[in-house]
Enzyme design. Structure first.
Site, PDB file in Angstrom:
ATOM      1  N   HIS A  63    -112.064  -9.592 -16.488  1.00 50.85           N
ATOM      2  CA  HIS A  63    -111.897  -8.581 -15.211  1.00 50.85           C
ATOM      3  C   HIS A  63    -110.365  -8.775 -15.301  1.00 50.85           C
ATOM      4  CE1 HIS A  63    -112.156 -12.065 -12.539  1.00 50.85           C
ATOM      5  NE2 HIS A  63    -110.583 -11.357 -12.058  1.00 50.85           N
TER       6      HIS A  63
ATOM      7  N   ASP B 203    -106.682  -8.353 -12.522  1.00 53.92           N
ATOM      8  CA  ASP B 203    -106.651  -7.978 -11.259  1.00 53.92           C
ATOM      9  C   ASP B 203    -105.981  -6.833 -10.803  1.00 53.92           C
ATOM     10  OD1 ASP B 203    -107.464 -10.638 -10.876  1.00 53.92           O
ATOM     11  OD2 ASP B 203    -105.718 -11.933 -11.098  1.00 53.92           O
TER      12      ASP B 203
ATOM     13  N   HIS C  78    -109.294 -12.278 -17.426  1.00 48.99           N
ATOM     14  CA  HIS C  78    -109.749 -13.132 -16.886  1.00 48.99           C
ATOM     15  C   HIS C  78    -110.916 -13.655 -16.912  1.00 48.99           C
ATOM     16  CE1 HIS C  78    -107.537 -12.253 -13.881  1.00 48.99           C
ATOM     17  NE2 HIS C  78    -108.182 -12.515 -12.574  1.00 48.99           N
TER      18      HIS C  78
ATOM     19  N   ARG D 227    -103.854 -18.327  -4.646  1.00 47.66           N
ATOM     20  CA  ARG D 227    -103.586 -17.191  -5.239  1.00 47.66           C
ATOM     21  C   ARG D 227    -101.814 -16.086  -4.899  1.00 47.66           C
ATOM     22  NH1 ARG D 227    -106.795 -12.522  -7.698  1.00 47.66           N
ATOM     23  NH2 ARG D 227    -105.650 -10.975  -6.605  1.00 47.66           N
TER      24      ARG D 227
HETATM   25  C1  OGA Z   1    -108.279 -15.176  -9.270  1.00 44.98           C
HETATM   26  C2  OGA Z   1    -109.486 -15.129 -10.613  1.00 44.98           C
HETATM   27  C3  OGA Z   1    -110.704 -17.058 -11.770  1.00 44.98           C
HETATM   28  C4  OGA Z   1    -110.259 -18.491 -11.055  1.00 44.98           C
HETATM   29  O1  OGA Z   1    -107.851 -15.642  -8.451  1.00 44.98           O
HETATM   30  O2  OGA Z   1    -107.397 -13.331  -9.482  1.00 44.98           O
HETATM   31  O3  OGA Z   1    -110.256 -14.938 -11.203  1.00 44.98           O
HETATM   32  O4  OGA Z   1    -111.563 -18.952 -12.059  1.00 44.98           O
HETATM   33  N1  OGA Z   1    -109.765 -16.618 -10.478  1.00 44.98           N
HETATM   34  O5  OGA Z   1    -110.748 -19.086  -9.817  1.00 44.98           O
HETATM   35 MN    MN Z   2    -109.298 -12.046 -10.899  1.00 44.22          MN
END
Ligand code: OGA
Ligand code: MN
Length: 286
Positions: free
Chosen positions: A102, A104, A261, A277
């Site tokens: 995906h 974000d 990702h 994040r």
């Molecule tokens: C995010 C995500 C992936 C992870 O924080 O947007 O997709 O490995 N994280 O935590």
């Molecule tokens: Mn993400």
């Protein structure tokens, strides 16, 4: 500034900066340039406060506050917490998030420019890290498309949706999900071009993702699904993928236009994972 590539097509490590110190404008401009050109930037061994994480992120512009308000830090709502840890009977963050390809906030009108994640606790087995994050370059994937496919995709638009995926994932993670109609209505379907232009580099990128893209405007459902599945498979071919093995103290920022990702959920308590994040605001897709 010392910059080393992380993989041939994209990604860079900047290994001589301490983000706890004040950054002058010239240094910041260099970081931003590396970010735009390389799409994923890694800084190791960072020890920064929540306030500093927010402050560094704000240098790139305004920040989002995640729609899942239950997982943001009350004192710093710009920080979204991802974790499998339970404290006093309550989850400290969202568990098992993003275990599918995906990008974000693609399900919003003006999706995020990029996200900046700090590793606070990294699960381990026999000294090796678990819970890697995979990144795929949608710019490299676009460049590798055959000319007739590029021509076919030009001008097509896709539909992005949030809640279906969220509910499926929460059920898979073993949680209850009851989302009110009102809450659903707050995040309605949106439509974006399938081929988008990077707002800072002008590069063309493929902008569909397994997580949130559910159909193609004006195409019968089966045909749309078929084409989307072909694009998902293309974008995540090994030659476009960098796998990040986290260490405590890593700060990784990724470009939500030029990359996809996904998380890897290959750990469980008592192996603890705690990440936080921030999310940079972006512009409408064009
Ligand atoms: C995010 C995500 C992936 C992870 O924080 O947007 O997709 O490995 N994280 O935590
Ligand atoms: Mn993400």
């Amino acid at each position: 500034m010392r910059v080393k590539p992380l993989s041939p097509p994209f990604g860079a490590e900047i290994d001589d900066l301490d983000l706890a110190r004040d950054l002058d404008d010239v240094t910041f401009a260099q970081i931003e340039q590396v970010f735009n050109e390389r799409s994923v930037v890694l800084f190791r061994n960072q020890r920064i406060t929540h306030a500093r994480h927010v402050e560094f992120s704000r240098r790139f512009g305004e920040l989002e506050i995640h729609v899942l308000r239950e997982y943001v830090r009350p004192e710093h709502p710009e920080i979204y917490v991802l974790s499998n840890i339970i404290e006093n009977g309550r989850p400290v963050g969202i568990k098992d998030a993003g275990n599918y390809w995906h990008t974000d906030l693609s399900y919003t009108q003006a999706p995020s420019r990029g996200s900046i994640m700090c590793a606070i606790e990294v699960p381990q087995k026999d000294g090796a890290p678990l819970g890697d994050t995979l990144f795929a370059s949608t710019a490299a994937a676009y460049d590798a498309l055959a000319p007739d496919m590029k021509a076919k995709l030009q001008g097509l638009q896709a539909i992005h949706r949030f809640w279906d995926r969220y509910i499926r994932e929460r059920k898979a993670a073993g949680s209850d999900v009851l989302i009110s109609e009102e809450r659903r209505a707050g995040t309605p379907d949106v439509v974006h071009p399938i081929i988008r232009t990077h707002p800072h580099t002008g590069q063309k990128c493929i902008y569909v993702n397994e997580g949130f893209t559910v159909g193609i405007v004006g195409m019968p459902e089966d045909e749309g699904r078929g084409l989307l599945n072909e694009l998902f498979a293309h974008c995540t071919k090994p030659e476009f993928v960098y796998r990040h093995q986290w260490r405590v103290g890593d700060l990784v920022m990724w470009d939500n236009c030029a990359t996809l990702h996904r998380a890897t959920v290959d750990y469980a308590l008592p192996q603890r994972r705690l990440m936080q994040r921030t999310t940079l605001k972006g512009t409408a897709v064009f």
